[in-house]
Motif scaffolding. Structure first.
Motif, mmCIF file in Angstrom:
data_model
loop_
_atom_site.group_PDB
_atom_site.id
_atom_site.type_symbol
_atom_site.label_atom_id
_atom_site.label_comp_id
_atom_site.label_asym_id
_atom_site.label_seq_id
_atom_site.Cartn_x
_atom_site.Cartn_y
_atom_site.Cartn_z
ATOM 1 N N PHE A 135 -4.282 13.070 -16.821
ATOM 2 C CA PHE A 135 -3.889 11.833 -16.139
ATOM 3 C C PHE A 135 -4.797 10.674 -16.554
ATOM 4 O O PHE A 135 -4.329 9.548 -16.753
ATOM 5 N N TRP A 136 -6.074 10.944 -16.697
ATOM 6 C CA TRP A 136 -7.014 9.906 -17.115
ATOM 7 C C TRP A 136 -6.672 9.440 -18.524
ATOM 8 O O TRP A 136 -6.690 8.240 -18.816
ATOM 9 N N ARG A 137 -6.340 10.377 -19.392
ATOM 10 C CA ARG A 137 -5.958 10.007 -20.752
ATOM 11 C C ARG A 137 -4.703 9.137 -20.744
ATOM 12 O O ARG A 137 -4.596 8.179 -21.514
ATOM 13 N N ALA B 282 -1.351 15.501 -2.690
ATOM 14 C CA ALA B 282 -0.991 16.639 -3.547
ATOM 15 C C ALA B 282 -1.567 16.442 -4.952
ATOM 16 O O ALA B 282 -2.054 17.400 -5.577
ATOM 17 N N VAL B 283 -1.525 15.212 -5.452
ATOM 18 C CA VAL B 283 -2.077 14.936 -6.779
ATOM 19 C C VAL B 283 -3.597 15.061 -6.748
ATOM 20 O O VAL B 283 -4.209 15.643 -7.654
ATOM 21 N N ARG B 284 -4.221 14.539 -5.695
ATOM 22 C CA ARG B 284 -5.678 14.636 -5.588
ATOM 23 C C ARG B 284 -6.120 16.098 -5.537
ATOM 24 O O ARG B 284 -7.091 16.490 -6.202
ATOM 25 N N SER B 285 -5.440 16.891 -4.751
ATOM 26 C CA SER B 285 -5.788 18.307 -4.641
ATOM 27 C C SER B 285 -5.676 19.008 -5.987
ATOM 28 O O SER B 285 -6.540 19.811 -6.361
ATOM 29 N N LEU B 286 -4.627 18.691 -6.715
ATOM 30 C CA LEU B 286 -4.412 19.320 -8.015
ATOM 31 C C LEU B 286 -5.498 18.912 -9.008
ATOM 32 O O LEU B 286 -6.035 19.756 -9.740
ATOM 33 N N LEU C 7 -3.768 6.118 -6.859
ATOM 34 C CA LEU C 7 -4.667 7.101 -6.257
ATOM 35 C C LEU C 7 -6.005 6.476 -5.891
ATOM 36 O O LEU C 7 -6.662 6.911 -4.939
ATOM 37 N N LEU C 8 -6.420 5.472 -6.665
ATOM 38 C CA LEU C 8 -7.742 4.870 -6.494
ATOM 39 C C LEU C 8 -7.688 3.399 -6.120
ATOM 40 O O LEU C 8 -8.625 2.883 -5.519
ATOM 41 N N ARG D 175 0.863 -1.186 0.000
ATOM 42 C CA ARG D 175 0.000 0.000 0.000
ATOM 43 C C ARG D 175 0.897 1.232 0.000
ATOM 44 O O ARG D 175 1.852 1.298 0.770
ATOM 45 N N THR D 176 0.595 2.188 -0.843
ATOM 46 C CA THR D 176 1.447 3.367 -0.942
ATOM 47 C C THR D 176 0.643 4.643 -0.708
ATOM 48 O O THR D 176 -0.586 4.661 -0.874
ATOM 49 N N LYS D 177 1.360 5.699 -0.355
ATOM 50 C CA LYS D 177 0.744 7.008 -0.150
ATOM 51 C C LYS D 177 1.333 8.049 -1.089
ATOM 52 O O LYS D 177 1.138 9.243 -0.899
ATOM 53 N N GLN D 178 2.070 7.559 -2.104
ATOM 54 C CA GLN D 178 2.641 8.479 -3.079
ATOM 55 C C GLN D 178 2.677 7.826 -4.456
ATOM 56 O O GLN D 178 2.651 6.607 -4.580
#
Length: 246
Positions: free
Chosen positions: A129-131, A114-118, A90-91, A50-53
């Protein structure tokens, strides 16, 4: 080490398929980045972890891979500077494969929050990112067709075509030559071939005058011929610009 340089690499990679506005580029360049160096052959993230980054490939060559019951490795994808190969973390909380280095590598760790906030603040960045994940899925499909239905020479040729096209898109190749820091067993692991069979078929491709592979440097001698052998059409890479070769 210049963190800004590596974040510029992320922006450049995203823009190979998704145009960004200046404000969006600026926000990406402000992401917090902790650099970590890895020797060749080490796991960055292991299966079950499990990661947080997220991991940004800053330098070197990284791969996703799985180990099967008899200890053999299947390389699932190759990742170049500018890639975030675990953006799905992230998901998806638990890693279902390994992410490891094929060369000495520098990886930038970006906190998930930080990525989620952005992405919550800038929908076009979220779309970029989705693409990227959709393009990776297209590459997986192409690899699956190759392993399931293409001959060994065609698989090898296709890997070369794909690799140099992607390197050209991010400015690391002139479209004719590039660094290919893969051993022959690693190429075999990516293509589902035995090393002996892969060596034999690679020799045939060289003797046909299609490529030169020397000291980890790939040179395309006959692009049209290599594409014919590979049945290579770069549309599945969904690049904004193509790089025609003669």
């Amino acid at each position: 080490m210049d963190k800004d340089l590596y974040l510029h690499g992320l922006v450049r990679k995203l823009e190979t398929s998704s145009p960004l506005q200046s404000e969006e580029r600026d926000q990406l360049l402000r992401l917090p980045l902790t650099l970590k160096q890895f020797e060749s052959g080490l796991d960055i993230v292991s299966e079950g972890e499990r990661t947080k980054q997220c991991c940004l490939v800053a330098e070197g060559l990284v791969c996703r891979y799985k180990i099967v019951g008899d200890g053999q490795r299947q390389i699932l994808s190759l990742h170049l500077p500018g890639d975030i190969p675990d953006i799905h973390s992230l998901l998806i909380e638990v890693m279902d494969h390994n992410l490891g280095t094929l060369t000495p590598a520098t990886v930038g760790l970006i906190p998930h929050e930080a990525v989620r906030s952005l992405t919550r603040s800038y929908y076009r960045i979220a779309e970029a990112f989705w693409r990227e994940t959709l393009v990776e899925a297209a590459i997986y499909r192409e690899w699956m067709v190759g392993i399931g239905r293409r001959s060994a020479p065609s698989r090898i040729a296709h890997l070369f075509c794909e690799f140099i096209t992607k390197m050209t898109a991010i400015g690391l190749s002139d479209g004719k030559t590039c660094e290919l820091p893969l051993t022959q067993p690693e190429i075999a692991d990516a293509l589902g071939l035995s090393t002996v069979h892969m060596n034999k078929k690679l020799r045939e491709i060289r003797q046909a005058g299609l490529v030169r592979l020397r000291a980890n440097r790939l040179t395309i001698l006959d692009w049209a011929g290599l594409c014919r052998l590979a049945e290579f059409d770069p549309d599945y890479l969904h690049l904004r610009e193509t790089h025609p070769r003669k």
